[in-house]
Structures are given as C-alpha cells and as structure tokens.
Design an enzyme around this catalytic site. Sequence first.
Site, PDB file in Angstrom:
ATOM      1  CG  ASP A   1      -2.037   0.984   1.195  1.00 31.85           C
ATOM      2  OD1 ASP A   1      -1.903   1.688   0.325  1.00 31.85           O
ATOM      3  OD2 ASP A   1      -2.935   1.049   2.156  1.00 31.85           O
TER       4      ASP A   1
ATOM      5  CG  ASP B   1      -3.491   3.581  -3.757  1.00 33.33           C
ATOM      6  OD1 ASP B   1      -4.182   2.698  -4.482  1.00 33.33           O
ATOM      7  OD2 ASP B   1      -3.869   4.407  -2.829  1.00 33.33           O
ATOM      8  CD  GLU B   2      -5.663  -1.343  -2.974  1.00 37.31           C
ATOM      9  OE1 GLU B   2      -5.462  -2.095  -1.815  1.00 37.31           O
ATOM     10  OE2 GLU B   2      -6.612  -0.588  -3.245  1.00 37.31           O
TER      11      GLU B   2
END
Length: 338
Positions: free
Chosen positions: A9, A107-108
């Site tokens: 993350d 973003d992950e």
Amino acid sequence: MRDWVLHVDLDAFMAAVEILRNPELRGRPVIVGGNGDPTTPRTVVATASYEAREHGVHSGTPMRTARKRLPDAVYLPTDLPAYEAASAAVMDVLRTFPVTVEVWGLDEAFLGATTHDPETLAQDIQRAVTAATGLTCSIGIGDNKHQAKLAAQFNKPAGVARLTTETWHATMGERPTTALWGIGPKTGRKLAGLGIHTVTQLAAADPAHLAGHFGPTNGPWLRYLALGKGETSVTTTPWVPRGHSHETTFTEDLTDPATMRDHITALARRLAGETEGRPVVRVTVKVRHAPFTTHTRQAKLPQPTLDAATIEQAALTIFDRFPQDRPVRLLGVSVEYA
C-alpha cells in the site's frame, strides 16, 4: 517455507508524487483533489499528506471542510497521468522479486510469495521501491488477502505488520465491525442495531439471522469476514470489470429537466464509446436530489447491444421514471456488460 499473501500500500500516494515533483512541499500539509481549488463546491479530497491527516483531513473529506480545517495547506489538482506513471514504476519494481503481482489500483497490489521470512522480503521490497521511485509503502502480511490488507494499515507510513489466523482473535476481536475490509459505516450501524458491535460478536452471530437482515449471500459473508477468512489466490490475470460508470456532480443544482436529459445523454454516449467491444446488457441511472437523497433505477435491455443510440435511449427512458420537479446535484449512468 510456506505461502504468504502480502499487501503493498503506497503511502499517501498522490500527495507523495506531488511532493517528489516539488520537494519544497515536504513537511507541509498537501491536499490533492478536484481542480485544486478548495472553494469549488461538491469536490472531495483524493489524497492528503500525513501532515494534513493530523488535522482530520482524509480521502473523501469535502474540499470546503478541508479548507476550514487547514486554510494554509497546499491545495493541488489531481494529475492522473503523473500518478499512472509513478504507479507503473512501482509495479515494475515489484515484478523484479520472486512473487506473483496482482495489481489492485494505482496505489496498491497483492503479492503471492513463498518464503520462510516474509518480513525480510517485505523490507527488501520497501527499500527497492524507495530507491527506484522515491515513494514509500506499507506492507501487510497475512494468510489471505483480507488479513494482509488490514495488516498494511497497522504501521503506516512505511511499516510492516503481520496478521494471521493464529493472531486474528487477539488482534481484531474487540475492534468494531467497521475495522473489517468490506464493512462500511452504513453496514456497521445496521449491525449495531442488531446488538453486534465488535468483530468477535459478528464472528459468533447466527448466519441465518444475518441472512435475514442482509440477504442470503451478504449476511453469511459478513460473518466470514469476522472470522478472518479471505481469498488466498494471487494472480497476474488482469481484472476485467463487469461494467463501467460515469457520474457528474454539479457545482449548482440542476432544475431544468431538458438540461438533465442532456447530461444523461452525454454520459450514456461516453459509456457507449468505451465498451471495447463488450455488449451492454443492462443500463442504470443514478440521481442525487438536493440536499442529499440518492436513488438508482435500472433496466435490462431486450438484447445485448453495442449500439450507442440504444444505450442512450435506455438511459433516457430510465431517467424519465424519476421525479422531474426536484433540484438535482448529481447524475450518473452505468452499464453492465454481457
């Protein structure tokens, strides 16, 4: 050696990218969202730096609220191409490790790994990501995706944490049900109305009782989450959406039905041009009336179609089922593919 699921993350991703581009912003509250103007009504924060989060500004906070809390913060517009490029660079770094990489967003990502020391692997990944991109990430380790996703939030920013079936009850048991991945405030309030406040209470709930209040699928699934269960497979196969949607929030309420219909037509046309050859089988229209009541209505098409005019007409026909004499603050159209 055993199999693990890791969740990577990226920390305050969009704000972090902006700070990399403008190092003088480091240490300051940076808020990214909309067109960057916090006075624009009905826009929300996309990402806030940790300096801004200390003052209660988070993703989803209305920009006007953010401005009241932090009038001297740096407000920036979203720059999707820059974030996509930064995300791609991070994913390329992840693929240099002996792991399976399943991208879940800008973003992950979930990683499937076989190792005797997942913490060392996680730390190696963190160092590599920062060295290559300048960004930091938090990494959660678990027996499944649910556990790894939650663990990634435990030591942010730039931390590593493990949550497994063995430690699940001790770590999660007394936390509120909304601490679980997939249970939001609305469901949490409904569970509280049934006397279910904690993860332990939800894990002990009768599946049939939950099914009676949340449906035969969702009810037992909530208990499944409370037991710490989740998907264990990690795959590189790209996720294929079942549908697509677009919506517009208006800075001033719409009161003219003809103008509303023009917006519905524009949204439907945009969706019709983005099907990538996948026939549409269902159309849904979303209307949010002032001050904040939201309703959706849908219709199944007589047959799957790629015809833009058919999709537009279906959206307009559905829209005509809504009251036409109330101010509208948001309109949305979505399609479901065959």
